[in-house]
Design an enzyme around this catalytic site. Structure first.
Site, short mmCIF file in Angstrom:
data_model
loop_
_atom_site.label_atom_id
_atom_site.label_comp_id
_atom_site.label_asym_id
_atom_site.label_seq_id
_atom_site.Cartn_x
_atom_site.Cartn_y
_atom_site.Cartn_z
N GLU A 206 0.48 -0.80 0.15
CA GLU A 206 0.36 0.09 0.13
C GLU A 206 1.01 1.11 0.00
O GLU A 206 0.39 2.42 0.80
CB GLU A 206 -0.38 0.31 1.39
N GLU A 323 -6.68 -7.29 -1.80
CA GLU A 323 -6.78 -7.24 -0.29
C GLU A 323 -8.36 -6.80 -0.29
O GLU A 323 -8.85 -5.56 -0.75
CB GLU A 323 -6.40 -6.08 0.52
#
Length: 409
Positions: A206, A323
């Site tokens: 991320e 995710e």
């Protein structure tokens, strides 16, 4: 996802749970050959590769403890039994307790052997791995630990986002990449870069940049680091680790974001040649909290569909929902949410575009309650959730067979 936030149809899908139980035999032959990208799709040994998968960030950390490593085996065995064939996990732990990288270039062999064990067990149970090199977040060190190391060495650093531009920080990071890729597994004797059990490398979990919201700084960093990875290993696939936030390259797409930007650009960051496939993450209970369940599900569908369209028409690369999850402690039903997401992924994959699979956040073993803040799933502990996950695995397998069938052409 940040560790501090996560330590961790219907009737038909439950039926698949019973079918999955027969799959507890390790699938040793499943990992022969590297997953590749061809014509914007994943392929394995000349056949389409669609999958259902999961995240378990903690595998190396737990495998390094002799009395705990059985939990790694338990999760991989149960995941394989449920038809889950791809797992995303950390190949980093920088500084602090139980660190893999104690200081720049200094590694704990005991922890490294934990990662060796993870790869060896994944192969045994026919699970492929996506290994991430570093964290955006402070959990397990992350960018902040690299910055602290550089400051300790006397470097002047403005802030954590200098990680993307400062030569010392970039050198630290490249050294870690090289250490991981060239590692020879002490169990199998196979170098990581030669092991097809590893499906792909991930540059960062991320990435975000609070200094440059356009995505250009991260873009330059991705280009440099992706080229470096490929110079060491051209066998494995590579992805960035993006959440999917749109940047300045296509301004009208920014309205798809959940009301803000994070310094990345889904389009330009994934157009880099060395990046083999695109990823998105999605947490509606955090990103658009306060909205109704129906509104969150509708937003989720728009988020996935928008990126699927861009992956198909602009990027021309596979797309993975890398995710997604819903806290069991929040409002609404996690099972309904997961079923909706899985249905969306399946339908888009069936469309013949680039949607390749999804990775739920996240699976844990029994006895890991201290890690759980709501997103933890223990297969078998909740039959309905396990049935939904297993059902998606079977659906994606059936779809793979359909795509590969001569009648489909």
């Amino acid at each position: 996802m940040s560790f501090t936030r996560t330590i961790c149809f219907s009737g038909l899908l439950l039926l698949f749970l019973a079918l999955a139980c027969e799959a507890r035999v390790p699938r040793n032959n499943a990992n022969l050959g590297f997953v590749i990208v061809k014509n914007a799709h994943f392929e394995l040994n000349g056949s389409p590769f669609l999958f259902n998968g999961f995240n378990s960030y903690w595998l190396m950390h737990v495998a390094a403890e002799p009395n705990e490593k059985h939990k790694v085996t338990d999760v991989l065995k149960d995941a394989s039994a449920a038809g889950l064939s791809v797992c995303r996990t950390w190949a980093f732990s920088d500084g602090g307790y139980g660190a893999l990288q104690i200081s720049p270039g200094v590694y704990d062999e005991r922890v490294f052997q934990g990662l060796d064990f993870v790869i060896s067990e994944a192969k045994k149970y026919g699970v492929r791995l996506i290994l991430s090199f570093v964290n955006q977040w402070n959990d397990f060190g992350g960018k902040a630990q690299y910055v602290q190391w550089a400051r300790n060495a006397g470097a002047y650093i403005n802030g954590d986002d200098d990680f993307y531009t400062h030569p010392i920080l970039k050198e630290y990071y490249k050294n870690h990449i090289k250490k991981i890729i060239t590692r020879v597994n002490t169990i199998s004797g196979v170098a990581y870069r030669d092991d097809p059990t590893i499906m792909a490398w991930e540059l960062m979990n991320e990435p975000r940049d609070q200094v440059d919201y356009s995505g250009k700084t991260v873009n330059a960093w991705v280009q440099e680091m992706a080229s470096f990875v490929k110079s060491l290993d051209n066998k494995h696939l590579l992805e960035v680790g993006m959440e999917g936030f749109y940047g300045d390259s296509i301004p009208e797409r920014k309205q798809v974001n959940p009301g803000y930007q994070v310094g990345t650009d889904f389009i330009s960051n994934h157009l880099i040649n060395e990046i083999d496939f695109a990823t998105i993450h999605a947490y509606t209970d955090q990103w658009i909290s306060g909205q109704s369940d129906d509104a969150q599900l509708a937003w989720m569908e728009r988020w996935i569909t928008s990126h699927w369209q861009d992956a198909r028409t602009i990027l021309k690369k596979p797309l993975v929902l890398a995710e997604f999850g819903k806290s069991s402690r929040g409002q609404g039903s996690r099972d309904i949410f997961m079923s909706s997401v899985y249905r969306n992924v399946y339908n888009l994959a069936k469309e013949g575009g680039t949607m390749a699979g999804s990775l739920v956040w996240q699976l844990m073993a029994q006895g890991m309650e201290n890690y759980d803040d709501g997103y933890c799933i223990v297969l078998g502990q909740n039959p309905s959730t396990t049935g939904i996950i297993s059902g998606q695995s079977h659906a994606m397998t059936d779809l793979t067979n359909l795509v590969h069938s001569p009648l489909a052409h």
